[in-house]
Design an enzyme around this catalytic site. Structure first.
Site, PDB file in Angstrom:
ATOM      1  N   LYS A 189       0.852  -1.193   0.000  1.00  0.00           N
ATOM      2  CA  LYS A 189       0.000   0.000   0.000  1.00  0.00           C
ATOM      3  C   LYS A 189       0.889   1.244   0.000  1.00  0.00           C
ATOM      4  O   LYS A 189       1.884   1.307   0.736  1.00  0.00           O
ATOM      5  CB  LYS A 189      -0.880  -0.023   1.251  1.00  0.00           C
ATOM      6  N   SER A 238      -9.657  -0.323   7.482  1.00  0.00           N
ATOM      7  CA  SER A 238      -9.096  -0.141   6.132  1.00  0.00           C
ATOM      8  C   SER A 238      -8.412  -1.363   5.535  1.00  0.00           C
ATOM      9  O   SER A 238      -8.085  -1.356   4.358  1.00  0.00           O
ATOM     10  CB  SER A 238      -8.110   1.026   6.118  1.00  0.00           C
ATOM     11  N   SER A 244      -9.580   1.906   3.226  1.00  0.00           N
ATOM     12  CA  SER A 244      -8.733   2.620   2.307  1.00  0.00           C
ATOM     13  C   SER A 244      -7.742   1.738   1.551  1.00  0.00           C
ATOM     14  O   SER A 244      -7.227   2.147   0.515  1.00  0.00           O
ATOM     15  CB  SER A 244      -7.958   3.702   3.054  1.00  0.00           C
TER      16      SER A 244
END
Lengths: 96, 490
Positions: free
Chosen positions: B83, B182, B158
């Site tokens: 990420k 997330s 996210s």
């Protein structure tokens, strides 16, 4: 009575050093008002006798030996700077 | 069955074994994943940066070591995506924000250092909501990522890019970060496994900070075994993160036992609320029944302050964020406005031009909640309610070993569906937020599909530092079901 006014939004944006357009200010006034209305739900709870939790782990201060280590080389750190001058970060005028 | 799957769809533990047996090569595997990225990522946008040159170099190196018969760690040669909120030395780390678009990290996060020690093949930096703020990946400054099961739908957020990549085969596994769900929510929306470890289990050094008392890095994987392998690689105390816990790290693969007899599983009544999608409720209830038939002891429990979790979170997280994001001032790195006459104007314009709408919204909420005169009414109040939420769990875990809940009230929603209604978007995190507030470990794993073919997830929450027991229940459930072998048709 609205939870937050346009003037308060402008004041908070000033505190946060955040430039907002007029349209953004209006949208945020409306959205923040609704979010704060929702958050007011917490007032249903009596928390007078409750200790706050800032952190879930049972740790307080963490100390380490005060020993010198090699820092990141100056050039490496400055390489990322949007503007630099003589080995320093350069910024626009600060005082008149 | 899974041996028939293309390489990019196979779990890391199978690939790792195949590499060691010489059935496949590391370069061959890496090439399969990078080709997969080229084939589908224009449509999905799981990546913000692809690191093919670096990845292929490592792959060639791992092949050389394998040919020499050198002993290698379990993740050697496995293509893994990161990420884009985790710092990678020499590689762009943007947090999907315009304000960090030019940022090339001068150092590796601790988790990256640990993964490089395992000689993973780094595939690149994965799409996300800007600064990890969002539940749909629509807040990426570089364009949304899409759900591989239905590209009209969001992958969640996210860590949407991380979940979508693992589901679509543009990565074998991924790291994400979880502040209010997330990792777990996008894992549920994309039909993969995602774990948020206990707060303090994984070093946050090099994780760009959103809300420091809630943030935690964790894996997104194709199955529970891979989850355990990645936890083994990334957990542990770190001198560079004073909030990382100095507690022993077990070998998590030892918990992969398909046996739940006698384990007590708590079902909190507050998580089966009105408004929950009927197919989600049905799938989760069926999972509970199945675990009961397998010998687990099912207990009704109560977590009475659940309904206050979202409000608590939306004070604490933005307050911490407004303080953490003060560092983006255009002085030392990142974007700087070209249109400023003096310093204050430079700060204001840099931030006004560099941050997207959701980040601005949270900075505003947080600054307001911390501002003079409001601190007691908002931030202090929220910290007190946080204590009540934590006490709910402490009490519940006196009677049960794990807690089972849905991950999200609904399956993946459509792009644009909630974008104009931030409060509704925040409420979609209702089942994942409490674990962050209480610092507990939580895993999300697939437990079914809707009639339309969208994945449904279930969540298992554990006691602090007891990731092992939730891995065990997750593994037992997974092995008795086909869901971890399903792949989206793209």
């Amino acid at each position: 009575m609205p939870r937050i006014t346009l003037e308060e939004v402008e004041y908070v944006a000033q505190l946060a050093r955040l430039e907002l357009t007029e349209a953004e200010k209006r949208t945020l006034t409306e959205q923040l008002g609704r979010i704060l209305d929702y958050i007011a739900k917490l007032n249903e709870l009596n928390t007078d006798a409750v200790e706050p939790t800032s952190h879930v782990l049972p740790i307080r201060n963490i100390f380490r030996e005060d020993e010198a280590r090699d820092p990141m080389p100056r050039e490496e750190a400055l390489r990322l700077a949007p503007a630099r001058h003589d080995g320093y970060y350069e910024v626009p005028r600060v005082i008149e | 069955m899974s041996t028939e799957l293309p390489l990019y769809h196979r779990p890391a533990h199978e690939l790792s074994a195949a590499l060691r047996r010489g059935e496949i090569g590391t370069v061959e595997l890496a090439r399969a994943v990078f080709e997969r990225i080229r084939a589908v990522d224009e449509k999905l946008h799981t990546y913000l940066t692809v690191t093919e040159t670096i990845g292929m170099e490592t792959a060639a190196e791992v092949d050389r070591l394998l040919n020499r018969g050198e002993p290698l760690p379990p993740l050697a040669g496995i293509p893994i995506g990161i990420k884009d909120v985790i710092c990678t030395r020499g590689i762009r780390t943007t947090c999907a924000s315009k304000i960090l678009e030019p940022f090339v990290s001068p150092y590796d996060a601790t988790v990256m250092r640990k993964l490089h020690l395992q000689r993973i093949v780094l595939t690149g930096k994965l799409n996300m909501d800007e600064f990890a703020m969002g539940s749909s990946n629509e807040n990426s400054a570089f364009g949304p990522c899409r759900n591989p099961w239905d590209t009209d739908r969001v992958p969640g957020g996210s860590s949407g890019g991380s979940a979508a990549a693992v589901a679509a085969g543009t990565a074998i596994a991924a790291l994400g970060s979880d502040t209010g769900g997330s990792i777990r929510q996008p894992a549920a929306f994309c039909g993969v496994v995602g774990m948020k470890p206990t707060y303090g289990r994984v070093s946050r050094f090099g994780l760009v900070a959103f809300a420091s008392s809630l943030d935690q890095i964790g894996p997104l994987t194709k199955d529970v075994t891979d989850c355990a392998l990645i936890l083994n690689a990334i957990c542990g105390h770190d001198r560079y993160d004073s909030t990382s816990a100095d507690v022993p790290v077990p070998d998590f693969t030892e918990f992969l036992i398909p046996e739940v007899r006698g384990l007590r599983i708590g079902i909190p009544q507050e998580y089966f609320i009105e408004g929950i999608h009927p197919e989600v409720e049905t799938a989760v209830r069926r999972a509970i029944e199945q675990l009961s038939e397998m010998g687990a002891q099912i207990e009704e429990i109560s977590l009475p302050h659940t309904e206050y979790a979202v409000a608590t979170y939306y004070i604490i997280a933005p307050a911490e964020a407004s303080s953490n994001l003060a560092r983006y001032d255009g002085v030392r790195y990142g974007y700087r406005t070209p249109n400023a006459e003096d310093l204050i104007e430079m700060y204001r314009k840099t931030r006004g031009e560099g941050f997207g709408p959701e980040v601005k919204r949270r900075i505003m909420i947080g600054t307001y909640a911390l501002s003079s005169g409001y601190y007691d009414a908002y931030y202090l109040k929220a910290q007190k309610v946080r204590t009540l939420i934590k006490q709910d769990f402490d009490r519940a875990f006196e009677a049960v070993d794990v807690i089972l809940t849905p991950v999200t009230p609904t399956p993946a929603f459509r792009l644009g569906e909630l974008v104009d209604d931030p409060l509704q978007m925040y409420l979609s995190d209702i089942f994942t937020i409490p674990a962050n507030l209480a610092g507990l470990p939580g895993i999300s794993l697939p437990c079914g599909q809707t009639r339309e073919g969208l994945p449904i997830g279930m969540q298992l929450l554990g006691k602090p530092f007891d990731e092992g027991t939730i891995l065990r229940v997750a593994y037992a459930f997974e092995q008795a079901n086909p869901y971890h072998r399903l792949r989206p048709a793209l």
